[in-house]
Motif scaffolding. Structure first.
Motif, PDB file in Angstrom:
ATOM      1  N   LYS A 189       0.822  -1.211   0.000  1.00 13.14           N
ATOM      2  CA  LYS A 189       0.000   0.000   0.000  1.00 13.14           C
ATOM      3  C   LYS A 189       0.859   1.264   0.000  1.00 13.14           C
ATOM      4  N   CYS A 190       2.075   1.150   0.523  1.00 14.71           N
ATOM      5  CA  CYS A 190       2.990   2.299   0.562  1.00 14.71           C
ATOM      6  C   CYS A 190       3.799   2.443  -0.721  1.00 14.71           C
ATOM      7  N   GLY A 191       3.546   1.572  -1.705  1.00 21.09           N
ATOM      8  CA  GLY A 191       4.207   1.715  -2.998  1.00 21.09           C
ATOM      9  C   GLY A 191       5.432   0.855  -3.215  1.00 21.09           C
ATOM     10  N   PHE A 192       5.708  -0.086  -2.298  1.00 22.42           N
ATOM     11  CA  PHE A 192       6.857  -0.975  -2.469  1.00 22.42           C
ATOM     12  C   PHE A 192       6.471  -2.163  -3.343  1.00 22.42           C
ATOM     13  N   SER A 193       7.445  -2.689  -4.073  1.00 20.74           N
ATOM     14  CA  SER A 193       7.238  -3.892  -4.877  1.00 20.74           C
ATOM     15  C   SER A 193       8.408  -4.849  -4.651  1.00 20.74           C
ATOM     16  N   ILE A 194       8.212  -6.107  -5.009  1.00 24.46           N
ATOM     17  CA  ILE A 194       9.268  -7.105  -4.812  1.00 24.46           C
ATOM     18  C   ILE A 194      10.382  -6.897  -5.827  1.00 24.46           C
ATOM     19  N   GLU A 195      11.585  -6.706  -5.324  1.00 20.66           N
ATOM     20  CA  GLU A 195      12.753  -6.543  -6.196  1.00 20.66           C
ATOM     21  C   GLU A 195      13.454  -7.880  -6.421  1.00 20.66           C
ATOM     22  N   SER A 196      13.528  -8.711  -5.371  1.00 23.40           N
ATOM     23  CA  SER A 196      14.190 -10.013  -5.500  1.00 23.40           C
ATOM     24  C   SER A 196      13.849 -10.889  -4.304  1.00 23.40           C
ATOM     25  N   GLU A 197      14.149 -12.168  -4.439  1.00 25.81           N
ATOM     26  CA  GLU A 197      13.970 -13.140  -3.365  1.00 25.81           C
ATOM     27  C   GLU A 197      15.313 -13.811  -3.096  1.00 25.81           C
ATOM     28  N   PHE A 198      15.538 -14.200  -1.834  1.00 23.95           N
ATOM     29  CA  PHE A 198      16.767 -14.916  -1.502  1.00 23.95           C
ATOM     30  C   PHE A 198      16.556 -15.678  -0.202  1.00 23.95           C
ATOM     31  N   LYS A 199      17.498 -16.548   0.111  1.00 24.79           N
ATOM     32  CA  LYS A 199      17.413 -17.313   1.352  1.00 24.79           C
ATOM     33  C   LYS A 199      18.494 -16.836   2.307  1.00 24.79           C
ATOM     34  N   GLN A 200      18.078 -16.612   3.555  1.00 22.76           N
ATOM     35  CA  GLN A 200      18.989 -16.172   4.596  1.00 22.76           C
ATOM     36  C   GLN A 200      19.360 -17.361   5.460  1.00 22.76           C
ATOM     37  N   SER A 201      20.637 -17.471   5.768  1.00 21.51           N
ATOM     38  CA  SER A 201      21.142 -18.606   6.558  1.00 21.51           C
ATOM     39  C   SER A 201      20.784 -19.947   5.917  1.00 21.51           C
ATOM     40  N   GLY A 202      20.606 -19.927   4.595  1.00 21.68           N
ATOM     41  CA  GLY A 202      20.366 -21.156   3.861  1.00 21.68           C
ATOM     42  C   GLY A 202      18.944 -21.669   3.892  1.00 21.68           C
ATOM     43  N   GLN A 203      18.076 -21.121   4.765  1.00 23.07           N
ATOM     44  CA  GLN A 203      16.732 -21.670   4.909  1.00 23.07           C
ATOM     45  C   GLN A 203      15.637 -20.608   4.886  1.00 23.07           C
ATOM     46  N   ARG A 204      15.819 -19.539   5.597  1.00 27.57           N
ATOM     47  CA  ARG A 204      14.766 -18.534   5.764  1.00 27.57           C
ATOM     48  C   ARG A 204      14.552 -17.759   4.463  1.00 27.57           C
ATOM     49  N   GLU A 205      13.349 -17.859   3.924  1.00 25.74           N
ATOM     50  CA  GLU A 205      13.046 -17.201   2.661  1.00 25.74           C
ATOM     51  C   GLU A 205      12.716 -15.726   2.891  1.00 25.74           C
ATOM     52  N   MET A 206      13.434 -14.855   2.173  1.00 22.99           N
ATOM     53  CA  MET A 206      13.313 -13.423   2.369  1.00 22.99           C
ATOM     54  C   MET A 206      12.947 -12.722   1.059  1.00 22.99           C
ATOM     55  N   LEU A 207      12.364 -11.543   1.201  1.00 21.37           N
ATOM     56  CA  LEU A 207      12.057 -10.692   0.060  1.00 21.37           C
ATOM     57  C   LEU A 207      12.784  -9.360   0.223  1.00 21.37           C
ATOM     58  N   ARG A 208      13.267  -8.845  -0.871  1.00 21.03           N
ATOM     59  CA  ARG A 208      13.810  -7.495  -0.888  1.00 21.03           C
ATOM     60  C   ARG A 208      12.787  -6.620  -1.614  1.00 21.03           C
ATOM     61  N   LEU A 209      12.209  -5.673  -0.910  1.00 25.63           N
ATOM     62  CA  LEU A 209      11.199  -4.777  -1.462  1.00 25.63           C
ATOM     63  C   LEU A 209      11.819  -3.426  -1.791  1.00 25.63           C
ATOM     64  N   ILE A 210      11.313  -2.782  -2.826  1.00 28.00           N
ATOM     65  CA  ILE A 210      11.931  -1.530  -3.277  1.00 28.00           C
ATOM     66  C   ILE A 210      10.872  -0.516  -3.668  1.00 28.00           C
ATOM     67  N   LYS A 211      11.213   0.752  -3.518  1.00 30.23           N
ATOM     68  CA  LYS A 211      10.299   1.832  -3.842  1.00 30.23           C
ATOM     69  C   LYS A 211      11.101   3.024  -4.364  1.00 30.23           C
ATOM     70  N   LEU A 212      10.641   3.610  -5.442  1.00 29.55           N
ATOM     71  CA  LEU A 212      11.275   4.810  -5.964  1.00 29.55           C
ATOM     72  C   LEU A 212      11.013   5.975  -5.025  1.00 29.55           C
ATOM     73  N   ILE A 213      12.013   6.813  -4.825  1.00 34.50           N
ATOM     74  CA  ILE A 213      11.816   8.033  -4.053  1.00 34.50           C
ATOM     75  C   ILE A 213      11.046   8.998  -4.935  1.00 34.50           C
ATOM     76  N   GLU A 214       9.892   9.417  -4.460  1.00 34.05           N
ATOM     77  CA  GLU A 214       8.974  10.231  -5.263  1.00 34.05           C
ATOM     78  C   GLU A 214       9.171  11.705  -4.964  1.00 34.05           C
ATOM     79  N   VAL A 215       9.469  12.469  -5.987  1.00 29.33           N
ATOM     80  CA  VAL A 215       9.595  13.917  -5.830  1.00 29.33           C
ATOM     81  C   VAL A 215       8.204  14.521  -5.859  1.00 29.33           C
ATOM     82  N   VAL A 216       7.810  15.138  -4.755  1.00 35.14           N
ATOM     83  CA  VAL A 216       6.454  15.686  -4.664  1.00 35.14           C
ATOM     84  C   VAL A 216       6.496  17.203  -4.625  1.00 35.14           C
TER      85      VAL A 216
END
Length: 201
Positions: free
Chosen positions: A174-201
């Motif tokens: 809802k805040c405008g983030f989207s999934i940039e990539s997925e990876f595993k932390q410590s070999g098991q824990r599935e993580m997401l890297r979320l990203i958002k453009l800095i919006e000039v208002v």
């Protein structure tokens, strides 16, 4: 509501909010002394903003414009203090803490080539008693304005769990983030890297 830079006088309240908001997380398990050191680092060399209502801190955001070096520099400067702060937790659960601290010692930062000129939102928390009032979104918008002024970053990103994390993922969506990539932390824990453009208002 006011959002401002955190001061050292805010640390106890920031730590309290972290403990209440992130119950069961490893950093919380390491205890208040460890968290106090960590957030002192964000005050001194990163970005730590607090949301204040009626003179009381009700939420905060913490991050860095140098995600590839911030944590390694903090570790080099205060490694003994961090180790001593973690000692009570080490005594309670030695195998867990040793494994996690080993990973932290050799953590080289989140140096992702495609995310150059990006700001790492390391932590965002709201007092559970103040949830549902738009404070988290207010902190995200505030961070956007801060980074526009700094003109050093093009995007904001964060790392969070992929599974059993629907409310958090829904909030960031809802805040405008989207999934940039997925990876595993410590070999098991599935993580997401979320990203958002800095919006000039």
């Amino acid at each position: 509501m006011e959002v401002r830079n955190a001061t050292h006088d805010d640390l106890e309240r920031i730590v309290e909010i972290h403990i209440n908001a992130f119950e069961g997380f490893f950093l919380t398990f390491l205890g208040p002394k460890f968290l106090r050191l960590l957030y002192t680092g964000f005050i001194d060399k990163g970005v730590l903003r607090v949301a204040v209502v009626d003179s009381r801190v009700v939420g905060f955001s913490a991050g860095t414009e140098q995600p590839d070096t911030f944590f390694s520099n903090l570790r080099k400067e205060k490694w003994l203090s961090f180790f001593l702060a973690a000692t009570p937790s080490l005594i309670r659960k030695p195998s867990l803490v040793i494994k996690k601290l080993y990973g932290a010692i050799f953590y080289k930062g989140d140096a992702v080539e495609r995310l150059k000129n990006s700001f790492l939102l390391s932590s965002l928390a709201v007092d559970p008693h103040s949830e549902g009032k738009g404070i988290g979104r207010f902190l995200i918008n505030d961070l956007n304005e801060v980074l526009i002024e700094k003109r050093a970053s093009e995007t904001v990103y964060l790392i969070t769990d992929k599974n059993e994390n629907g409310s958090v993922l829904g909030f960031y969506d809802k805040c405008g983030f989207s999934i940039e990539s997925e990876f595993k932390q410590s070999g098991q824990r599935e993580m997401l890297r979320l990203i958002k453009l800095i919006e000039v208002v």
